[in-house]
Design a protein around this motif. Structure first.
Motif, PDB file in Angstrom:
ATOM      1  N   LEU A   1     -50.858  37.992  63.989  1.00 25.93           N
ATOM      2  CA  LEU A   1     -50.853  36.602  64.748  1.00 25.93           C
ATOM      3  C   LEU A   1     -52.099  35.893  64.551  1.00 25.93           C
ATOM      4  O   LEU A   1     -53.324  36.578  64.868  1.00 25.93           O
ATOM      5  CB  LEU A   1     -50.520  36.686  66.218  1.00 25.93           C
ATOM      6  CG  LEU A   1     -50.314  35.558  67.057  1.00 25.93           C
ATOM      7  CD1 LEU A   1     -49.232  34.686  66.473  1.00 25.93           C
ATOM      8  CD2 LEU A   1     -50.037  36.090  68.482  1.00 25.93           C
TER       9      LEU A   1
ATOM     10  N   ARG B   1     -46.578  40.476  71.118  1.00 30.39           N
ATOM     11  CA  ARG B   1     -45.227  40.382  71.099  1.00 30.39           C
ATOM     12  C   ARG B   1     -44.631  39.172  71.630  1.00 30.39           C
ATOM     13  O   ARG B   1     -45.272  38.319  71.766  1.00 30.39           O
ATOM     14  CB  ARG B   1     -44.965  41.728  72.203  1.00 30.39           C
ATOM     15  CG  ARG B   1     -45.121  41.359  73.675  1.00 30.39           C
ATOM     16  CD  ARG B   1     -44.783  42.548  74.525  1.00 30.39           C
ATOM     17  NE  ARG B   1     -45.094  42.126  75.732  1.00 30.39           N
ATOM     18  CZ  ARG B   1     -44.415  41.856  76.661  1.00 30.39           C
ATOM     19  NH1 ARG B   1     -43.166  41.564  76.500  1.00 30.39           N
ATOM     20  NH2 ARG B   1     -44.822  41.775  78.123  1.00 30.39           N
ATOM     21  N   GLU B   2     -43.357  39.129  71.431  1.00 26.49           N
ATOM     22  CA  GLU B   2     -42.741  37.950  71.560  1.00 26.49           C
ATOM     23  C   GLU B   2     -42.007  37.842  73.015  1.00 26.49           C
ATOM     24  O   GLU B   2     -41.513  39.112  73.290  1.00 26.49           O
ATOM     25  CB  GLU B   2     -41.542  37.720  70.629  1.00 26.49           C
ATOM     26  CG  GLU B   2     -42.210  37.372  69.126  1.00 26.49           C
ATOM     27  CD  GLU B   2     -41.386  37.192  68.015  1.00 26.49           C
ATOM     28  OE1 GLU B   2     -40.059  36.765  68.400  1.00 26.49           O
ATOM     29  OE2 GLU B   2     -41.483  37.248  66.924  1.00 26.49           O
ATOM     30  N   LYS B   3     -42.047  37.001  73.728  1.00 23.55           N
ATOM     31  CA  LYS B   3     -41.442  36.892  75.104  1.00 23.55           C
ATOM     32  C   LYS B   3     -40.519  35.597  75.237  1.00 23.55           C
ATOM     33  O   LYS B   3     -40.957  34.723  74.743  1.00 23.55           O
ATOM     34  CB  LYS B   3     -42.433  37.064  76.074  1.00 23.55           C
ATOM     35  CG  LYS B   3     -41.981  37.090  77.619  1.00 23.55           C
ATOM     36  CD  LYS B   3     -43.158  37.267  78.343  1.00 23.55           C
ATOM     37  CE  LYS B   3     -42.525  37.162  80.031  1.00 23.55           C
ATOM     38  NZ  LYS B   3     -43.407  37.451  80.868  1.00 23.55           N
ATOM     39  N   SER B   4     -39.490  35.752  75.859  1.00 24.06           N
ATOM     40  CA  SER B   4     -38.673  34.496  76.349  1.00 24.06           C
ATOM     41  C   SER B   4     -39.294  34.103  77.701  1.00 24.06           C
ATOM     42  O   SER B   4     -39.340  35.003  78.612  1.00 24.06           O
ATOM     43  CB  SER B   4     -37.482  34.937  76.371  1.00 24.06           C
ATOM     44  OG  SER B   4     -36.526  33.811  76.722  1.00 24.06           O
TER      45      SER B   4
ATOM     46  N   ILE C   1     -39.187  30.989  73.001  1.00 24.28           N
ATOM     47  CA  ILE C   1     -39.718  32.190  72.520  1.00 24.28           C
ATOM     48  C   ILE C   1     -41.277  32.198  72.528  1.00 24.28           C
ATOM     49  O   ILE C   1     -41.333  30.914  71.704  1.00 24.28           O
ATOM     50  CB  ILE C   1     -39.163  32.778  71.269  1.00 24.28           C
ATOM     51  CG1 ILE C   1     -37.804  33.135  71.349  1.00 24.28           C
ATOM     52  CG2 ILE C   1     -39.896  34.052  70.813  1.00 24.28           C
ATOM     53  CD1 ILE C   1     -37.405  34.380  72.538  1.00 24.28           C
ATOM     54  N   ARG C   2     -42.243  32.760  73.001  1.00 23.92           N
ATOM     55  CA  ARG C   2     -43.531  32.746  72.791  1.00 23.92           C
ATOM     56  C   ARG C   2     -44.264  33.946  72.617  1.00 23.92           C
ATOM     57  O   ARG C   2     -43.919  34.927  72.865  1.00 23.92           O
ATOM     58  CB  ARG C   2     -44.258  31.919  74.098  1.00 23.92           C
ATOM     59  CG  ARG C   2     -43.651  30.796  74.450  1.00 23.92           C
ATOM     60  CD  ARG C   2     -44.614  30.075  75.530  1.00 23.92           C
ATOM     61  NE  ARG C   2     -44.069  28.930  76.121  1.00 23.92           N
ATOM     62  CZ  ARG C   2     -44.334  28.189  77.388  1.00 23.92           C
ATOM     63  NH1 ARG C   2     -45.003  29.024  78.150  1.00 23.92           N
ATOM     64  NH2 ARG C   2     -43.848  27.290  77.540  1.00 23.92           N
ATOM     65  N   TYR C   3     -45.308  33.769  71.911  1.00 24.82           N
ATOM     66  CA  TYR C   3     -45.876  34.873  71.632  1.00 24.82           C
ATOM     67  C   TYR C   3     -47.027  35.363  72.679  1.00 24.82           C
ATOM     68  O   TYR C   3     -47.241  34.338  73.383  1.00 24.82           O
ATOM     69  CB  TYR C   3     -46.903  34.536  70.322  1.00 24.82           C
ATOM     70  CG  TYR C   3     -46.207  34.538  68.784  1.00 24.82           C
ATOM     71  CD1 TYR C   3     -45.572  35.545  68.464  1.00 24.82           C
ATOM     72  CD2 TYR C   3     -46.104  33.143  68.698  1.00 24.82           C
ATOM     73  CE1 TYR C   3     -44.730  35.361  67.273  1.00 24.82           C
ATOM     74  CE2 TYR C   3     -45.249  33.198  67.245  1.00 24.82           C
ATOM     75  CZ  TYR C   3     -44.677  34.289  66.776  1.00 24.82           C
ATOM     76  OH  TYR C   3     -43.613  34.015  65.574  1.00 24.82           O
TER      77      TYR C   3
ATOM     78  N   THR D   1     -49.346  34.044  77.513  1.00 23.07           N
ATOM     79  CA  THR D   1     -48.591  33.281  76.403  1.00 23.07           C
ATOM     80  C   THR D   1     -49.216  32.425  75.561  1.00 23.07           C
ATOM     81  O   THR D   1     -50.099  31.710  76.216  1.00 23.07           O
ATOM     82  CB  THR D   1     -47.061  33.114  77.053  1.00 23.07           C
ATOM     83  OG1 THR D   1     -47.376  31.779  77.799  1.00 23.07           O
ATOM     84  CG2 THR D   1     -46.458  34.072  77.477  1.00 23.07           C
TER      85      THR D   1
ATOM     86  N   SER E   1     -48.978  28.658  74.200  1.00 18.44           N
ATOM     87  CA  SER E   1     -48.011  27.656  74.120  1.00 18.44           C
ATOM     88  C   SER E   1     -48.796  26.309  73.907  1.00 18.44           C
ATOM     89  O   SER E   1     -50.062  26.445  73.949  1.00 18.44           O
ATOM     90  CB  SER E   1     -47.263  27.698  75.509  1.00 18.44           C
ATOM     91  OG  SER E   1     -48.329  27.335  76.658  1.00 18.44           O
TER      92      SER E   1
END
Length: 149
Positions: free
Chosen positions: A51, A74-77, A87-89, A107, A109
């Motif tokens: 990333l 990781r990715e997270k909603s 979805i954000r990293y 996160t 954003s």
């Protein structure tokens, strides 16, 4: 453990990003902390997903333009400020705040339309801090006490 009293906006330092005492919004409505990032990309190198991104915005105090690289992400909603899921990293960051060092998940954003590039959510605040919404930079007293010791 006694809780520290902090305000609605506080200064934090993130050494691994080269950020020293930059403003962050304290947001008890947000679960996860967040930081403004631009040019977010996932690239593959030697079979590994990396990333890459830049933090803060050009022109802001602390902006370096350095491209940061993370293998552990990781990715997270999450629900954005409009209540829509996206979805954000998510990465783990060490930071200094109120005279202590913490590790928290942040996160990445687009906060370019927000007043503050960094948001501290309730996951890091829980059982550690009380928020006095009438004040700001109240954590300065804890930084000063630590420096005097």
């Amino acid at each position: 453990m006694e809780k520290k009293i902090i305000g609605r906006r506080e200064k934090i330092s993130i050494p691994e990003f080269g950020l020293n005492l930059v403003w962050a919004k304290v947001d008890t409505g947000a679960y996860t902390s967040s930081i403004h990032a631009e040019n977010i990309k996932v690239v593959e190198e030697d079979g590994k997903r990396i990333l890459t991104f830049q933090v803060l915005m050009p022109g802001l105090r602390g902006y370096t333009g350095e491209v940061l690289r993370y293998e552990n992400f990781r990715e997270k909603s999450v629900k954005n400020s409009f209540g829509q899921a996206e979805i954000r990293y998510l990465i783990e960051i060490g930071f200094k705040f109120a005279g202590e060092e913490y590790t928290a998940e942040f996160t990445l954003s687009d906060r370019s339309s927000m007043r503050n590039s960094i948001l501290l959510g309730r996951k890091i605040l829980f059982k550690r801090f009380l928020v006095d919404v009438s004040g700001y930079n109240l954590a300065k007293i804890y930084r000063q006490k630590k420096a005097v010791k």
